[in-house]
Design a protein around this motif. Sequence first.
Motif, short mmCIF file in Angstrom:
data_model
loop_
_atom_site.label_atom_id
_atom_site.label_comp_id
_atom_site.label_asym_id
_atom_site.label_seq_id
_atom_site.Cartn_x
_atom_site.Cartn_y
_atom_site.Cartn_z
N ALA A 154 23.85 19.06 5.35
CA ALA A 154 23.18 17.14 5.24
C ALA A 154 24.26 16.65 6.31
CB ALA A 154 22.92 17.40 4.04
N ILE A 155 24.33 15.24 5.39
CA ILE A 155 24.08 13.59 5.99
C ILE A 155 25.77 14.09 6.40
CG2 ILE A 155 25.39 12.76 3.99
CD1 ILE A 155 23.32 11.42 6.57
N ARG A 156 26.48 14.83 6.35
CA ARG A 156 28.10 14.46 6.49
C ARG A 156 27.96 15.76 7.69
NH1 ARG A 156 29.79 17.93 0.35
NH2 ARG A 156 29.01 16.28 -0.37
N PHE A 157 27.37 16.80 7.62
CA PHE A 157 27.81 17.63 8.97
C PHE A 157 26.77 16.40 10.10
CE2 PHE A 157 24.28 19.39 12.45
CZ PHE A 157 25.76 20.14 12.71
N LEU A 183 11.41 6.99 6.31
CA LEU A 183 13.00 8.07 6.46
C LEU A 183 13.71 8.19 5.60
CD1 LEU A 183 14.32 8.06 10.07
CD2 LEU A 183 16.27 7.68 7.55
N MET A 184 14.31 9.48 5.15
CA MET A 184 15.15 9.04 4.15
C MET A 184 16.50 10.60 4.67
SD MET A 184 13.26 11.16 0.66
CE MET A 184 12.34 13.27 1.08
N PHE A 185 17.52 10.22 4.17
CA PHE A 185 18.68 10.22 4.59
C PHE A 185 19.23 11.85 2.94
CE2 PHE A 185 19.99 6.72 6.28
CZ PHE A 185 19.46 6.94 8.17
N PRO A 186 19.28 12.77 3.24
CA PRO A 186 19.80 14.05 2.18
C PRO A 186 21.30 13.04 1.54
CG PRO A 186 19.95 14.87 4.17
CD PRO A 186 19.74 13.90 4.87
N MET A 187 21.55 14.55 0.68
CA MET A 187 23.14 14.48 -0.09
C MET A 187 23.57 12.92 0.37
SD MET A 187 24.19 17.84 -0.80
CE MET A 187 25.22 18.03 -0.17
N ILE A 188 23.25 12.03 0.27
CA ILE A 188 24.17 10.82 0.33
C ILE A 188 24.95 10.66 -1.05
CG2 ILE A 188 23.83 8.10 -0.29
CD1 ILE A 188 23.61 9.10 2.92
N GLN A 192 29.71 3.91 1.26
CA GLN A 192 29.77 4.22 2.58
C GLN A 192 29.34 5.22 3.39
OE1 GLN A 192 33.91 3.61 3.38
NE2 GLN A 192 33.09 3.57 4.87
N GLU A 193 28.74 6.30 2.97
CA GLU A 193 28.44 7.45 3.81
C GLU A 193 26.64 7.02 4.40
OE1 GLU A 193 27.74 11.06 1.33
OE2 GLU A 193 28.49 11.84 2.34
N LEU A 194 26.14 5.88 3.10
CA LEU A 194 24.59 5.61 3.02
C LEU A 194 24.92 4.44 4.49
CD1 LEU A 194 22.02 5.42 3.24
CD2 LEU A 194 22.47 3.37 0.99
N LEU A 195 25.66 3.45 4.21
CA LEU A 195 26.30 2.89 5.11
C LEU A 195 26.11 2.64 6.84
CD1 LEU A 195 28.00 -0.09 3.22
CD2 LEU A 195 26.04 -0.20 4.02
N GLU A 196 26.86 4.09 6.63
CA GLU A 196 27.59 4.58 7.62
C GLU A 196 25.94 5.19 9.32
OE1 GLU A 196 30.76 7.46 8.13
OE2 GLU A 196 31.58 5.94 6.59
N PRO A 228 25.56 13.72 -8.39
CA PRO A 228 25.84 12.90 -9.20
C PRO A 228 26.59 11.72 -9.06
CG PRO A 228 26.38 15.47 -10.06
CD PRO A 228 25.32 15.75 -8.55
N SER A 229 27.45 11.83 -8.55
CA SER A 229 27.80 9.87 -7.84
C SER A 229 27.00 9.11 -7.53
CB SER A 229 29.39 10.79 -6.52
OG SER A 229 28.65 10.89 -5.54
N ALA A 230 26.08 9.75 -6.29
CA ALA A 230 24.38 8.99 -6.19
C ALA A 230 23.62 8.38 -7.50
CB ALA A 230 23.87 9.14 -5.59
N VAL A 231 24.04 8.90 -8.38
CA VAL A 231 23.45 9.05 -9.51
C VAL A 231 24.37 7.64 -10.18
CG1 VAL A 231 22.69 9.04 -12.20
CG2 VAL A 231 22.22 11.07 -10.16
#
Length: 379
Positions: A154-157, A183-188, A192-196, A228-231
């Motif tokens: 997902a977003i990591r890739f 638009l939505m990003f998966p697996m955030i 940090q990842e969201l900002l990138e 879970p970390s996003a929760v």
Amino acid sequence: ERATALVQDGDLLIVDGGSGVVVINPEDSDIILYQERKLRLQKYKSSIARMSHLPAETPDGHRIFINANIEFLEEVTAAKDYGGEGIGLYRTEFLYLRGKGFPEEEELFEDYREVVEIMQPAPVSIRTLDLGGDKFASEIAISEENNPALGLRAIRFCLREPEIFKTQLRAILRASAFGKLRLMFPMISGLQELLEAKAILDQVRDDLTREHIPFDNAMKVGIMVEIPSAVVMADILAHHVDFFSIGTNDLIQYALAIDRVNEHVAYMYQPFHPAILRMIQQVVAAARNAGIQVSLCGEMAGDPLCISILLGIGLDGLSMNARAIPLVKKMVRAIPMLQARSDLQKIMLLNTAKEVRTYILQQTRKIFPELEERGYLLN
Ligand code: PEP
Ligand code: MG
């Protein structure tokens, strides 16, 4: 589980999808019984389909938006026919999984534009690429992973392969000029990842502006909450997005440490686990506090047994397989919000998935006795 070993060529089979039972070479009496059941189910489905274009509003006036999940352009019409008020999740992996190499921007753009135009003025939430995990593409030259669900998916890739990501973002942004696209990003997994991801989206917006290519500057940007970390971080993340969409398929997998495609632990894959219900509640509370919208697009959204709970928790929308929409709308139109909230209070005091399930089964049987016989309550 052993059906394929037991069935011989030429056997007559009854496949009972409601209970997951296969009857091999049934007796005549079974055939008659099942034919009658099938007829009753078809009649019931047609009767609820007639109401599926009414809004999903509880008897005491609470409105919830019912959207469809799709994986291909061809499913859009069915989504509308079944009463979908929008596309809550467009899974975009299909065009990447055909084994023909990665798609060009133009092909993606045409596909997204068509979905958006057909749904116009209803909203379409396009999820960026969620490859990896249970969604593979042979083109990805990543090394074999021992735990693909925990790997480069997902977003990591996409962050690792920004050119592939940008191509899709350009196509999505260009399509946004033709309707109401989100638009939505998966697996955030965290901020940090969201900002990138958002920084890359900004770069693509700048590029399009420079090239005088139109797009919707006000396009809403959200994230799937499915780790879970996003929760846990939802209160922080909520300040950086326009909406949340809770992906319970993955959230259950990661929170309960149950591989979603491993049949041996399938019995432990429990949507009614109190931990899952608390997590959904926590995400909704974070969204409320930040004043953003929150919906849910995992399989739970279309499960008749989950509807009262999800209503009570206060989601703004549910997105599901289109075929589930008519029944979910019928249920929402029959359950008063006051009742859903008071049931939820009792449910949140229960300590195990089994207790929750027993309670909710009892309540659902009371309001919708016809669902049992039709095989809807067997999840
Ligand atoms: C989810 O994880 O709940 C979800 C909707 O996405 P997918 O099933 O595509 O992973
Ligand atoms: Mg997911």
